[in-house]
Structures are given as structure tokens and as C-alpha cells.
Design a protein around this motif. Sequence first.
Motif, PDB file in Angstrom:
ATOM      1  N   GLU A   1     -12.762 -78.740  18.878  1.00 60.73           N
ATOM      2  CA  GLU A   1     -11.729 -78.468  19.895  1.00 60.73           C
ATOM      3  C   GLU A   1     -11.666 -79.593  20.922  1.00 60.73           C
ATOM      4  OE1 GLU A   1     -13.237 -75.008  21.741  1.00 60.73           O
ATOM      5  OE2 GLU A   1     -13.353 -73.858  19.864  1.00 60.73           O
ATOM      6  N   PHE A   2     -12.824 -79.990  21.400  1.00 57.42           N
ATOM      7  CA  PHE A   2     -12.758 -81.003  22.456  1.00 57.42           C
ATOM      8  C   PHE A   2     -12.702 -82.425  21.886  1.00 57.42           C
ATOM      9  CE2 PHE A   2     -17.346 -80.503  21.946  1.00 57.42           C
ATOM     10  CZ  PHE A   2     -17.783 -81.818  21.958  1.00 57.42           C
ATOM     11  N   ILE A   3     -13.215 -82.609  20.672  1.00 56.66           N
ATOM     12  CA  ILE A   3     -13.155 -83.967  20.096  1.00 56.66           C
ATOM     13  C   ILE A   3     -11.691 -84.364  19.898  1.00 56.66           C
ATOM     14  CG2 ILE A   3     -13.732 -85.411  18.097  1.00 56.66           C
ATOM     15  CD1 ILE A   3     -16.270 -83.732  17.770  1.00 56.66           C
ATOM     16  N   HIS A   4     -10.848 -83.361  19.514  1.00 53.78           N
ATOM     17  CA  HIS A   4      -9.434 -83.665  19.299  1.00 53.78           C
ATOM     18  C   HIS A   4      -8.733 -84.105  20.565  1.00 53.78           C
ATOM     19  CE1 HIS A   4      -9.483 -82.764  15.184  1.00 53.78           C
ATOM     20  NE2 HIS A   4      -9.735 -81.468  15.309  1.00 53.78           N
ATOM     21  N   THR A   5      -9.281 -83.706  21.720  1.00 52.09           N
ATOM     22  CA  THR A   5      -8.620 -84.091  22.965  1.00 52.09           C
ATOM     23  C   THR A   5      -8.986 -85.515  23.375  1.00 52.09           C
ATOM     24  OG1 THR A   5     -10.408 -83.337  24.392  1.00 52.09           O
ATOM     25  CG2 THR A   5      -8.766 -81.697  23.763  1.00 52.09           C
ATOM     26  N   PHE A   6     -10.016 -86.085  22.753  1.00 52.19           N
ATOM     27  CA  PHE A   6     -10.346 -87.483  23.059  1.00 52.19           C
ATOM     28  C   PHE A   6      -9.345 -88.389  22.367  1.00 52.19           C
ATOM     29  CE2 PHE A   6     -15.141 -86.336  23.302  1.00 52.19           C
ATOM     30  CZ  PHE A   6     -14.944 -85.814  24.570  1.00 52.19           C
ATOM     31  N   PRO A   7      -8.858 -89.423  23.074  1.00 57.86           N
ATOM     32  CA  PRO A   7      -7.879 -90.313  22.441  1.00 57.86           C
ATOM     33  C   PRO A   7      -8.409 -90.942  21.158  1.00 57.86           C
ATOM     34  CG  PRO A   7      -8.359 -91.009  24.727  1.00 57.86           C
ATOM     35  CD  PRO A   7      -9.155 -89.773  24.463  1.00 57.86           C
ATOM     36  N   GLN A   8      -9.695 -91.268  21.112  1.00 54.90           N
ATOM     37  CA  GLN A   8     -10.206 -91.905  19.907  1.00 54.90           C
ATOM     38  C   GLN A   8     -10.894 -90.936  18.953  1.00 54.90           C
ATOM     39  OE1 GLN A   8     -11.955 -94.644  22.578  1.00 54.90           O
ATOM     40  NE2 GLN A   8     -11.523 -96.375  21.233  1.00 54.90           N
ATOM     41  N   GLY A   9     -10.778 -89.631  19.267  1.00 52.96           N
ATOM     42  CA  GLY A   9     -11.320 -88.611  18.376  1.00 52.96           C
ATOM     43  C   GLY A   9     -12.762 -88.848  18.012  1.00 52.96           C
ATOM     44  N   TYR A  10     -13.024 -88.825  16.694  1.00 51.74           N
ATOM     45  CA  TYR A  10     -14.407 -88.928  16.225  1.00 51.74           C
ATOM     46  C   TYR A  10     -14.995 -90.328  16.433  1.00 51.74           C
ATOM     47  CZ  TYR A  10     -14.230 -84.297  14.221  1.00 51.74           C
ATOM     48  OH  TYR A  10     -14.146 -82.945  14.062  1.00 51.74           O
ATOM     49  N   ASP A  11     -14.134 -91.289  16.760  1.00 48.54           N
ATOM     50  CA  ASP A  11     -14.646 -92.642  16.987  1.00 48.54           C
ATOM     51  C   ASP A  11     -14.943 -92.908  18.455  1.00 48.54           C
ATOM     52  OD1 ASP A  11     -14.722 -93.680  14.336  1.00 48.54           O
ATOM     53  OD2 ASP A  11     -12.523 -93.564  14.358  1.00 48.54           O
ATOM     54  N   THR A  12     -14.847 -91.865  19.272  1.00 48.20           N
ATOM     55  CA  THR A  12     -15.173 -92.019  20.692  1.00 48.20           C
ATOM     56  C   THR A  12     -16.629 -92.451  20.829  1.00 48.20           C
ATOM     57  OG1 THR A  12     -13.693 -90.193  21.138  1.00 48.20           O
ATOM     58  CG2 THR A  12     -15.178 -90.838  22.927  1.00 48.20           C
ATOM     59  N   ARG A  13     -16.835 -93.429  21.701  1.00 46.62           N
ATOM     60  CA  ARG A  13     -18.220 -93.888  21.903  1.00 46.62           C
ATOM     61  C   ARG A  13     -18.973 -92.964  22.847  1.00 46.62           C
ATOM     62  NH1 ARG A  13     -20.642 -98.178  20.181  1.00 46.62           N
ATOM     63  NH2 ARG A  13     -22.292 -98.065  21.724  1.00 46.62           N
ATOM     64  N   ILE A  14     -20.172 -92.604  22.444  1.00 45.17           N
ATOM     65  CA  ILE A  14     -21.051 -91.825  23.306  1.00 45.17           C
ATOM     66  C   ILE A  14     -21.966 -92.818  24.002  1.00 45.17           C
ATOM     67  CG2 ILE A  14     -22.860 -90.057  23.355  1.00 45.17           C
ATOM     68  CD1 ILE A  14     -20.383 -88.838  22.355  1.00 45.17           C
ATOM     69  N   GLU A  15     -22.124 -92.658  25.293  1.00 42.67           N
ATOM     70  CA  GLU A  15     -23.032 -93.576  25.987  1.00 42.67           C
ATOM     71  C   GLU A  15     -24.463 -93.098  25.871  1.00 42.67           C
ATOM     72  OE1 GLU A  15     -21.442 -94.137  29.900  1.00 42.67           O
ATOM     73  OE2 GLU A  15     -19.633 -94.939  28.972  1.00 42.67           O
ATOM     74  N   GLN A  16     -25.363 -93.976  26.260  1.00 40.82           N
ATOM     75  CA  GLN A  16     -26.794 -93.653  26.134  1.00 40.82           C
ATOM     76  C   GLN A  16     -27.109 -92.294  26.736  1.00 40.82           C
ATOM     77  OE1 GLN A  16     -29.424 -96.116  28.305  1.00 40.82           O
ATOM     78  NE2 GLN A  16     -31.225 -95.441  27.198  1.00 40.82           N
ATOM     79  N   GLY A  17     -27.788 -91.458  25.964  1.00 36.30           N
ATOM     80  CA  GLY A  17     -28.178 -90.142  26.455  1.00 36.30           C
ATOM     81  C   GLY A  17     -27.010 -89.153  26.472  1.00 36.30           C
ATOM     82  N   GLY A  18     -25.809 -89.607  26.117  1.00 34.23           N
ATOM     83  CA  GLY A  18     -24.663 -88.702  26.103  1.00 34.23           C
ATOM     84  C   GLY A  18     -24.148 -88.393  27.489  1.00 34.23           C
ATOM     85  N   ASN A  19     -24.142 -89.417  28.349  1.00 40.02           N
ATOM     86  CA  ASN A  19     -23.744 -89.173  29.730  1.00 40.02           C
ATOM     87  C   ASN A  19     -22.243 -89.000  29.922  1.00 40.02           C
ATOM     88  OD1 ASN A  19     -26.251 -89.098  30.877  1.00 40.02           O
ATOM     89  ND2 ASN A  19     -26.367 -91.316  31.122  1.00 40.02           N
ATOM     90  N   ASN A  20     -21.462 -89.437  28.933  1.00 40.38           N
ATOM     91  CA  ASN A  20     -20.014 -89.323  29.137  1.00 40.38           C
ATOM     92  C   ASN A  20     -19.401 -88.092  28.474  1.00 40.38           C
ATOM     93  OD1 ASN A  20     -20.542 -90.424  26.671  1.00 40.38           O
ATOM     94  ND2 ASN A  20     -18.735 -91.733  26.637  1.00 40.38           N
ATOM     95  N   VAL A  21     -20.237 -87.132  28.056  1.00 41.00           N
ATOM     96  CA  VAL A  21     -19.688 -85.844  27.624  1.00 41.00           C
ATOM     97  C   VAL A  21     -20.330 -84.757  28.488  1.00 41.00           C
ATOM     98  CG1 VAL A  21     -19.110 -86.443  25.240  1.00 41.00           C
ATOM     99  CG2 VAL A  21     -21.423 -85.729  25.792  1.00 41.00           C
ATOM    100  N   SER A  22     -19.668 -83.626  28.543  1.00 38.38           N
ATOM    101  CA  SER A  22     -20.210 -82.572  29.417  1.00 38.38           C
ATOM    102  C   SER A  22     -21.424 -81.927  28.757  1.00 38.38           C
ATOM    103  CB  SER A  22     -19.145 -81.515  29.664  1.00 38.38           C
ATOM    104  OG  SER A  22     -19.063 -80.663  28.538  1.00 38.38           O
ATOM    105  N   GLY A  23     -22.163 -81.162  29.538  1.00 37.54           N
ATOM    106  CA  GLY A  23     -23.370 -80.514  29.024  1.00 37.54           C
ATOM    107  C   GLY A  23     -23.080 -79.648  27.804  1.00 37.54           C
ATOM    108  N   GLY A  24     -22.022 -78.843  27.900  1.00 33.27           N
ATOM    109  CA  GLY A  24     -21.675 -77.947  26.801  1.00 33.27           C
ATOM    110  C   GLY A  24     -21.200 -78.708  25.575  1.00 33.27           C
ATOM    111  N   GLN A  25     -20.451 -79.804  25.832  1.00 37.94           N
ATOM    112  CA  GLN A  25     -19.971 -80.627  24.715  1.00 37.94           C
ATOM    113  C   GLN A  25     -21.144 -81.259  23.982  1.00 37.94           C
ATOM    114  OE1 GLN A  25     -17.341 -83.208  26.878  1.00 37.94           O
ATOM    115  NE2 GLN A  25     -15.570 -81.868  26.571  1.00 37.94           N
ATOM    116  N   LYS A  26     -22.101 -81.722  24.789  1.00 36.06           N
ATOM    117  CA  LYS A  26     -23.277 -82.354  24.208  1.00 36.06           C
ATOM    118  C   LYS A  26     -24.007 -81.354  23.314  1.00 36.06           C
ATOM    119  CE  LYS A  26     -27.161 -84.087  26.507  1.00 36.06           C
ATOM    120  NZ  LYS A  26     -27.696 -84.891  27.611  1.00 36.06           N
TER     121      LYS A  26
END
Length: 582
Positions: free
Chosen positions: A451-476
Motif C-alpha cells: 500500500e505505501f510502496i505504491h505511493t512512493f514515486p520510485q516504488g520498489y526502487d526507492t532507496r532506503i537510507e542506512q537503518g531505514g531512517n527515511n521510512v516510518s516506524g510502521g512502514q519499516k
Amino acid sequence: MFQTLLKEVREYKRASIATPLFMLLEVLMETMIPYLMASIIDKGVNAGDLGHIYRVGGLMIVAAAIGLFAGMAGGRYGAKASAGLARNLRGSMFDHIQTFSFANIDKFSTAGLVTRLTTDVTNIQNAYQMMLRMMMRAPASMVCALVMAFTINARLASIYLVAVLFLGVILFFIIRHATRYFRMAFPKYDELNASVQENVSAIRVVKAYVREEHETTKFKKASENIYRIFVKAEHNVIFNAPLMQFTVYTCIILISWLGAKMIVSDTLTTGELMSLLTYCMNILMSLMMLSMVFVMLSMSTASAERICEVLNEKSDLSDPENPIMEVPDGSIAFHHVDFSYKKDSQEPVLQDINLDIHSGETIGIIGATGSAKSSLVSLISRLYDVSAGEVLVGGHNVKEYEMEALRNQVSVVLQNNVLFSGTIYDNLRWGNLQATDKECQEACRLACADEFIHTFPQGYDTRIEQGGNNVSGGQKQRLCVARALLKKPKILILDDSTSAVDTATDAKIRRAFREEIPDTTKLIIAQRISSVQDADRILVLEEGRINGFGTHKELLAGNAIYREVYESQTKGGGDFDEKKEV
Ligand SMILES: Nc1ncnc2c1ncn2[C@@H]1O[C@H](COP(=O)(O)OP(=O)(O)OP(=O)(O)O)[C@@H](O)[C@H]1O
Ligand SMILES: [Mg+2]
């Protein structure tokens, strides 16, 4: 200890042998030059023999060129050998750390391991380079120069012997004193690194609690400590240079004075005096170098010890002789299991645990904070070994499996799970390298991550930063669940993995599990009763013991703790989003 380190020289053995040899050649050439110089002055300049000047001058150029080449080659091989040793050490340590169990890592602490891989290895690298280049060169240069000086004029040369003794003794005491401080400095680096590591990796928490000032003070203190020790150490070493100068100039004056007299009385030539003066420099410089080598060596022994500790650490967990490679099914059994993190601790974390879980069952686990829920499940994928009793997976003791095979079949979403830098696909494929895009998307659908990956402009190719800091806790958390699902495990363990996910989505994920992976045994640790109440059975833990094990209904009727938690969560005071439950 040194054997452990020397083993790591491996393919750089040749460079390690070549370095001192080249340095030796350089020394020989260096000693020859003043001798040739004397010959030019005495037999060429003073006798007016131009031919001699050309001949010996030519020789001098050749000697200088060979010396230059040897020096350069020695330097090159020395750099190669020491950098190579550092590379091998890091590689071996890193490989070895990968085999460490959680218990091994607990022992060293992450900060400690990082310091050992970086600062300590650099120390060894520098010391090894210095040793290869100077250990041979300095004594050889001193001996050669002394021998030459004695052949030229034994009486004058004996002044050097006295000077060497004098300087040697004083240097010895200075160095001994200074080394004490240098050795004190290195453990302080650990403190500094720990402070930096902890602060930087938890910078968000530090800021949230407005603890910057406190942390800065802590850091300053650690850094101030190192400053003070180094200043003290350098205070000692600082005497080296003036002392050396003093000795050299005293020798030069003495030699010049006595030499001049000898020249007048014709027992010494001008050329000889000149070369004697050059040798003076060579001898005392070598002594100085030698003392520096000793400083470096004693400074690096602390580092060497710390590296060897890692290299010689035996992993607590090892594969059995003839391991079982395949987990037959997802059943789990605990027989009289006791467990504690430290072997010598009095009170075990888990006590007398007996469980029998069928393949494909869904088990909820609840219990207060610190009741050892995480500890219990970590035994199933053999992240730790039990202290007593046995844990069976698929009917076999977990110790009989090859660890990789076991962990591929028992997928754990750890409580404090992290994502790594890379795209979402990269992260998902940690679970299964061969997974196709479609499989990844399927896993994300099950974990409600699509659900939330589809809302990212780059979808599954969205880059995750170290430790997953650029996604929310629940998304992580949802991504971590998807990653675990991709392994297609026989046993799936979720340790508080949906705590940051709203109840509606949580329920959706559980429904997907029930319908789409019915054969997988699922263990769900949760704080919310709503997350576990539809499980086949629920385990209630209290202070490392089983307090109750049964269905929601049974527990509600017969288990005081369960009923209390249930009531507090349903009748106000519980989860505020409880009403959204579907
Ligand atoms: N790596 C460790 N080394 C030593 N002791 C540990 C370690 N991890 C946990 N403990 C101790 O073991 C006990 C049980 O911890 P555990 O993490 O299993 O509790 P938990 O039920 O999962 O708690 P929570 O609900 O907060 O996650 C605690 O008292 C804790 O202090
Ligand atoms: Mg826990």
C-alpha cells in the motif's frame, strides 16, 4: 600473540623479506659514500690527481644511485607488506566476526569491534612498516658506520662508543617513561569511540531528549583525557631531539679538536676527518631511529593484544559434524529448557520451559516487559544456545542442524530490526537472493507493505537510507515482515513486529498469514491482546516461566494475568485505536 599476527602476512611474505634486505643495501651504499669522499679529498684534491677524482666520483654516483634505488624499493615493499598485513588482518577479523554468535558480540560490544577493525589495525600497520624498514636498517647502519670509523681511526672512533652508550642509556629511560603514557592512551580511545558511536548512531534520540550538551561534555571529557596523556608522553619524548643534537655537536667538536691536532701531527688526513664527521651523524641518527622503533612497538602491543583477542575468540556456536540440512516440518518443542545470557549468572532468564507446538499452528506470546519473550524465541533459530534442556525443531535438536539451513527455515523478525542502505528490492532480497520481482511484491502484499510502496514515486526502487531512517516506524516493520516472508520459512517468528502498525492493518496481515501461508508455524509476540487473541494457542510468560498456555477462551477463564491485561486493554486505558479493530 605475534604468531597469530605473523600468520596474517601470508602473500606478503616476499615483500616483508625484501624490505629489510633493500634497506640493508641502502645502508651499505650510505656507508661507502663518506669513505669514497675521503679518498677523493686525500688522493684527488690534495694530491691534484684529476683522474682519481673522476674515477672515484663516478663510483660515488653509482653508489648513490644504488642507494637511492634500494631506499625506494625498500620503501615500496615496506608499504606493500604493511598495507597488505592490515588488509589481511581486517579481512580475517571481519570473516571471523561473521561467525560470532550473539553472545560473542555481546562480549566485545559493537564499538569495541569497530575500534579493533580500524584504529588498532592502523597501529599495527604503522608499527609493522616501521619495523620492516628500521629494525634492520638502524642497527646495520650503526654497526657499519662504527666499523668504518674504527678502521679509519680507532682512537677517535672510541669517542663514538662513549657517545652511543651515553645517549643509549638516557634514551632508554626517556622511552620507558613515555611508553607508559602511550599505553595508557589506547584504552581511552575505546571510550572516545564508544562515545562517538553511541552518539552518532543515536543522534535522533539525543536530539529528541535535548541531550546534546550532556553528550558534548561526555565527548569532551574523553577527548580531553587523551589530550592530557599525549601531552605528558610527548613531554618526555620532546627531550630526545635536543639531547641528540647536544651529543652530536659535542662529538663533532671533540673530533674536530682532536682530529685537527692529529692532522697537524700527520696521523690523520683531512678526508678521513670529514668522513669521520659524517659517520658521527649516521651512528647517532640510527640510535635515535632504533629508540623510535621501540616506542612504536610497545605502543602497538596493546593493539596487537586487542586484535588477537578477536582472532582467537572461539564462536560459541558451531555446526555439528554431520549436520542435518533440511528441516522436515515446522513443529517446535522445548524440553526442560533453562537459559541465561552469561554462563556464571545466578538467576536464569528462562526456567524449566516445556512446550509442544505443532507444525502450522499460530502461537501468540504475551508477557510483561522483560519476561523473556524475545529470549525464548531466540533459542528456536539458535541465536543463543540453551543452558540446560533441549529445543527441537522439526523433531530434531536445533544443535543437529547446519546453522544456515536452520535459520533459512526459521525466519525471525527481530524486535529491533533494521533495514540496510539500498533499494526496497535490495532489502527484501536479504530474505532470499533469488527472489523474483513478483515474489517480492507478493511478500509485500502479504505484509501490507505494498500500500505505501505504491505511493512512493520510485516504488520498489526507492532507496532506503542506512537503518531505514527515511521510512516510518510502521512502514519499516512491514518491510521487515515482508523480508522474512520471502524466505518461505517453515517457522515464522514475529517479535513485536507489528507494534507500530495500526490495528486494522495488523489484523489484515494476520488474516493474510492465516489464509496464504497456513502451513507455516507462526509465533507472534505482541503487547496487544488483539494481536494474539485469534491465535490457535497463546503463551503467557511471567519472569521467564510459563504462566499459561491455551486458547483465548481458556486463558480468559483460567489465567489471572491474561484476564487482567485483556480487561485493561478493552475497558479503557488500553490501546486507543482498539475501536478500529475489524
Ligand atoms: N543480550 C543480553 N545480554 C544479557 N541479558 C539480556 C540480553 N538480552 C536480554 N537480557 C535480559 O533477559 C531478560 C529477558 O529479556 P527479553 O528481551 O527476553 O524480554 P522481553 O520479554 O522480550 O521484553 P520486551 O517485552 O521488553 O521485549 C531481561 O531481564 C534482560 O535484561
Ligand atoms: Mg523483547
